[in-house]
Design a protein around this motif. Structure first.
Motif, PDB file in Angstrom:
ATOM      1  N   PHE A 233     -90.796   4.456 -27.001  1.00 38.56           N
ATOM      2  CA  PHE A 233     -90.024   4.145 -25.804  1.00 38.56           C
ATOM      3  C   PHE A 233     -88.636   4.787 -25.863  1.00 38.56           C
ATOM      4  CE2 PHE A 233     -92.585   0.031 -25.028  1.00 38.56           C
ATOM      5  CZ  PHE A 233     -93.481   0.742 -24.260  1.00 38.56           C
ATOM      6  N   GLY A 234     -88.060   4.858 -27.058  1.00 39.21           N
ATOM      7  CA  GLY A 234     -86.762   5.508 -27.195  1.00 39.21           C
ATOM      8  C   GLY A 234     -86.836   6.981 -26.834  1.00 39.21           C
ATOM      9  N   ARG A 235     -87.885   7.651 -27.293  1.00 40.72           N
ATOM     10  CA  ARG A 235     -88.048   9.063 -26.960  1.00 40.72           C
ATOM     11  C   ARG A 235     -88.347   9.227 -25.463  1.00 40.72           C
ATOM     12  NH1 ARG A 235     -90.055  10.161 -31.069  1.00 40.72           N
ATOM     13  NH2 ARG A 235     -92.286   9.970 -30.739  1.00 40.72           N
ATOM     14  N   LEU A 236     -89.062   8.266 -24.903  1.00 41.01           N
ATOM     15  CA  LEU A 236     -89.356   8.324 -23.468  1.00 41.01           C
ATOM     16  C   LEU A 236     -88.072   8.213 -22.657  1.00 41.01           C
ATOM     17  CD1 LEU A 236     -91.702   8.415 -21.416  1.00 41.01           C
ATOM     18  CD2 LEU A 236     -91.660   5.921 -21.424  1.00 41.01           C
ATOM     19  N   GLN A 237     -87.175   7.326 -23.084  1.00 46.21           N
ATOM     20  CA  GLN A 237     -85.897   7.195 -22.384  1.00 46.21           C
ATOM     21  C   GLN A 237     -85.100   8.493 -22.464  1.00 46.21           C
ATOM     22  OE1 GLN A 237     -84.175   3.598 -24.147  1.00 46.21           O
ATOM     23  NE2 GLN A 237     -84.233   2.657 -22.114  1.00 46.21           N
ATOM     24  N   SER A 238     -85.135   9.126 -23.634  1.00 50.00           N
ATOM     25  CA  SER A 238     -84.424  10.397 -23.796  1.00 50.00           C
ATOM     26  C   SER A 238     -85.025  11.459 -22.889  1.00 50.00           C
ATOM     27  CB  SER A 238     -84.494  10.863 -25.256  1.00 50.00           C
ATOM     28  OG  SER A 238     -83.856   9.929 -26.106  1.00 50.00           O
ATOM     29  N   ALA A 239     -86.366  11.506 -22.831  1.00 50.77           N
ATOM     30  CA  ALA A 239     -87.035  12.491 -21.986  1.00 50.77           C
ATOM     31  C   ALA A 239     -86.732  12.241 -20.523  1.00 50.77           C
ATOM     32  CB  ALA A 239     -88.538  12.463 -22.224  1.00 50.77           C
ATOM     33  N   SER A 240     -86.558  10.986 -20.148  1.00 51.06           N
ATOM     34  CA  SER A 240     -86.338  10.652 -18.738  1.00 51.06           C
ATOM     35  C   SER A 240     -85.006  11.186 -18.243  1.00 51.06           C
ATOM     36  CB  SER A 240     -86.402   9.136 -18.534  1.00 51.06           C
ATOM     37  OG  SER A 240     -85.275   8.498 -19.128  1.00 51.06           O
ATOM     38  N   ARG A 241     -84.071  11.457 -19.148  1.00 45.23           N
ATOM     39  CA  ARG A 241     -82.771  11.988 -18.728  1.00 45.23           C
ATOM     40  C   ARG A 241     -82.896  13.414 -18.213  1.00 45.23           C
ATOM     41  NH1 ARG A 241     -81.192   9.729 -23.955  1.00 45.23           N
ATOM     42  NH2 ARG A 241     -80.495   7.574 -23.621  1.00 45.23           N
ATOM     43  N   ASN A 242     -84.031  14.059 -18.522  1.00 47.12           N
ATOM     44  CA  ASN A 242     -84.254  15.420 -18.047  1.00 47.12           C
ATOM     45  C   ASN A 242     -84.745  15.453 -16.605  1.00 47.12           C
ATOM     46  OD1 ASN A 242     -83.542  16.489 -20.558  1.00 47.12           O
ATOM     47  ND2 ASN A 242     -85.639  16.240 -21.326  1.00 47.12           N
ATOM     48  N   TYR A 243     -85.091  14.265 -16.079  1.00 48.62           N
ATOM     49  CA  TYR A 243     -85.545  14.187 -14.692  1.00 48.62           C
ATOM     50  C   TYR A 243     -84.331  13.896 -13.806  1.00 48.62           C
ATOM     51  CZ  TYR A 243     -90.328  13.817 -16.458  1.00 48.62           C
ATOM     52  OH  TYR A 243     -91.516  14.044 -17.087  1.00 48.62           O
ATOM     53  N   SER A 244     -84.328  14.464 -12.625  1.00 53.47           N
ATOM     54  CA  SER A 244     -83.210  14.215 -11.722  1.00 53.47           C
ATOM     55  C   SER A 244     -83.599  13.175 -10.677  1.00 53.47           C
ATOM     56  CB  SER A 244     -82.772  15.523 -11.055  1.00 53.47           C
ATOM     57  OG  SER A 244     -83.889  16.152 -10.429  1.00 53.47           O
ATOM     58  N   ASP A 245     -84.192  13.654  -9.568  1.00 52.24           N
ATOM     59  CA  ASP A 245     -84.549  12.720  -8.497  1.00 52.24           C
ATOM     60  C   ASP A 245     -85.949  12.159  -8.653  1.00 52.24           C
ATOM     61  OD1 ASP A 245     -82.114  13.217  -7.316  1.00 52.24           O
ATOM     62  OD2 ASP A 245     -82.891  14.920  -6.152  1.00 52.24           O
ATOM     63  N   VAL A 246     -86.727  12.725  -9.563  1.00 50.74           N
ATOM     64  CA  VAL A 246     -88.119  12.299  -9.712  1.00 50.74           C
ATOM     65  C   VAL A 246     -88.238  11.339 -10.880  1.00 50.74           C
ATOM     66  CG1 VAL A 246     -90.486  13.063 -10.091  1.00 50.74           C
ATOM     67  CG2 VAL A 246     -88.897  14.498  -8.788  1.00 50.74           C
ATOM     68  N   ILE A 247     -88.846  10.203 -10.641  1.00 50.04           N
ATOM     69  CA  ILE A 247     -89.046   9.224 -11.712  1.00 50.04           C
ATOM     70  C   ILE A 247     -90.202   9.695 -12.577  1.00 50.04           C
ATOM     71  CG2 ILE A 247     -89.603   6.822 -12.243  1.00 50.04           C
ATOM     72  CD1 ILE A 247     -88.527   6.071  -9.501  1.00 50.04           C
ATOM     73  N   PRO A 248     -90.037   9.719 -13.905  1.00 52.60           N
ATOM     74  CA  PRO A 248     -91.156  10.124 -14.765  1.00 52.60           C
ATOM     75  C   PRO A 248     -92.372   9.245 -14.509  1.00 52.60           C
ATOM     76  CG  PRO A 248     -89.121   9.915 -16.020  1.00 52.60           C
ATOM     77  CD  PRO A 248     -88.840   9.367 -14.667  1.00 52.60           C
ATOM     78  N   PRO A 249     -93.571   9.831 -14.442  1.00 52.67           N
ATOM     79  CA  PRO A 249     -94.771   9.051 -14.140  1.00 52.67           C
ATOM     80  C   PRO A 249     -94.977   7.850 -15.048  1.00 52.67           C
ATOM     81  CG  PRO A 249     -95.254  11.372 -13.948  1.00 52.67           C
ATOM     82  CD  PRO A 249     -93.857  11.273 -14.489  1.00 52.67           C
TER      83      PRO A 249
END
Length: 503
Positions: A233-249
């Motif tokens: 989940f920590g890595r997922l949160q980090s990856a989510s910062r690379n998304y702008s207007d689109v919520i990661p699936p």
């Protein structure tokens, strides 16, 4: 690879999200006493386990026909052996319905995983590559098992009528079936469910917490490092910062909150830390998935560059996996001698670790692709002794017999397999190949009909039966079987059409 998520699957995720985000507000406190709730309580649910499984199977029929469904024997075998070991750690997750879990992968670089009704659980290829350990992968699969165990989709329908089940099936299947204007369809569905999603998001979070609790119990009982869930989940949160207007699936279908992470951390603090070494097959499967994720020439070049860098790393499993990945790429490019040499480097480095079915499978495939059936048969006969339960090896044995022109033997073996594994469409396809090589046209098309029927393509199955009926070698016995099977499939097709109209 930046392959876009296929419209069908994107719509399916939206449909599933609307399911999870409209759960009833009174969810049972799962594992409050480390026991699952009674799954047969009809006062809470109107979707029976039988209908839930049927709905999942209908969706799977479409998914299996999607080109991004990874019908790869070593990958499927690894995921199912791994996933079923998690189920075995907590057998009660099968529930009173005794769900037969099935784990599979889809080709998509986006981090995601999802559970379908009835025990079907998928992971994206991107998530497999992002998982840094088997404990992390186990945390995702265990969480999805938790959704199935709690029957969240069925419970969503707890106070609704039977018509809602048909509506749900129509929504899921319609999402998969749409073509062309997928983005428009997605927008329409999002518009229709957006308000409900916002209003009921807290219910979805309750469901996520339930699945987390069950997942952590499965991880602990299965001997995995429970901190793997927090790490992922920590890595997922980090990856989510690379998304702008689109919520990661993954965040869209699995809302992640600080409270949820804090709850997981609080629970694992109460448990004794246990370190679990990853299996060699985990590293090999990740290497194989990297190649399968994009097998275009550009994708193969990128994977090759990755493995060449990985070869410079010190950990032995990484070096073995890199050589394996390079061997797989060479096979894809039909450079069989190079593939064999690279695979032997991986095998030599892996010794004296116990034999790996993933390494063995690739060696057999190389021999078959290089038109060396005698060598392939020698390898596969040894593999049958080492891995007697491997379905992939069973299929390779049949392929080697067919390639070696031992057609009568192949036919006998495959007929036995068809009796033992009645839901194995690949066996029927191989049987059709054996009959074709023997010039047995009627039997060839009858086997193809069974293959299509098993994958849900009833009209195609009926077409194959008609071809078989008109084959010059269709005798009285074959005609009788064709007549009986045709009646069964026509009745099944009429029932499917009726259900479709009712939706």
């Amino acid at each position: 690879m930046n392959r876009p998520l296929p419209s069908r699957r994107r719509l399916l995720f939206v449909a599933l999200l609307s399911v999870f985000c409209t759960l009833p507000p009174t969810l049972a406190p799962a594992f409050a006493t480390q026991n699952l709730p009674t799954l047969g309580d009809t006062s809470r649910e109107s979707l029976s386990p039988l209908m839930e499984r049927k709905l999942g199977e209908e969706v799977m029929h479409d998914i299996r026909r999607d080109p991004d469904y990874l019908n790869d024997a070593p990958l499927l075998e690894y995921l199912n052996n791994f996933g079923l070991s998690l189920v075995a750690a907590r057998p009660e997750v099968r529930g009173e319905a005794g769900f037969d879990f099935f784990f599979f992968a889809v080709r998509d670089p986006v981090l995601n995983a999802f559970a379908l009704p009835g025990g079907f659980i998928a992971v994206h290829s991107g998530l497999l590559l992002a998982a840094q350990s088997e404990s992390e992968l186990a945390s995702v699969l265990a969480h999805e098992i938790g959704h199935v165990a709690q029957r969240h989709i069925a419970r969503m329908l707890g106070k609704q009528k039977q018509d809602s089940m048909i509506a749900l099936a129509s929504m899921l299947l319609g999402a998969l079936a749409m073509r062309g204007s997928g983005d428009v369809g997605s927008a329409v569905m999002m518009g229709g469910t957006g308000l409900a999603m916002q209003r009921q998001l807290n219910f979805s979070r309750d469901a996520e917490r339930e699945a987390d609790r069950i997942g952590l119990s499965i991880l602990g009982d299965g001997g995995f490092d429970t901190s793997g869930m927090v790490a992922f989940f920590g890595r997922l949160q980090s990856a989510s910062r690379n998304y702008s207007d689109v919520i990661p699936p993954y965040l869209l279908t699995h809302p992640l909150t600080s409270e949820r992470i804090a709850d997981i951390e609080a629970r694992i603090r109460e448990q004794r830390y246990r370190q679990r070494a990853d299996s060699l097959d985990f590293q090999l499967i990740r290497a194989r998935t990297r190649v399968l994720q994009d097998d275009s020439e550009k994708g193969l070049r990128e994977a090759q560059a990755f493995f060449e860098v990985q070869l410079t790393q010190n950990p032995k499993p990484q070096i073995i996996a890199a050589n394996y990945g390079l061997a797989f790429i060479a096979l894809k490019r039909e450079a069989y001698d190079k593939a064999e040499a690279l695979l032997q480097q991986a095998v030599a480095a892996a010794s004296p670790v116990k034999p790996s079915v993933v390494l063995t499978d690739l060696g057999i495939d190389i021999k078959l692709a290089a038109h060396q059936p005698a060598e392939a048969l020698q390898l596969v006969e040894r593999a049958r002794q080492e891995f007697p339960l491997s379905r992939g090896v069973a299929h390779q044995y049949a392929k080697a017999l067919i390639a070696g022109k031992r057609l009568d033997e192949a036919g006998r073996y495959l007929r036995e397999q068809a009796q033992l594994y009645r839901q194995d469409a690949d066996v029927q396809n191989l049987l059709a190949q054996a009959y074709s090589a023997q010039g047995k046209q009627a039997l060839q098309h009858m086997a193809l009909a069974e293959s299509y029927a098993l994958t849900g393509s009833v009209p195609a199955a009926l077409d194959q039966l008609r071809i078989a009926r008109n084959a010059p070698d269709a005798g009285f016995y074959e005609q009788s079987i064709i007549d009986a099977r045709e009646r069964e499939l026509q009745a099944r097709w009429k029932e499917e059409l009726k259900e479709s109209k009712e939706r």
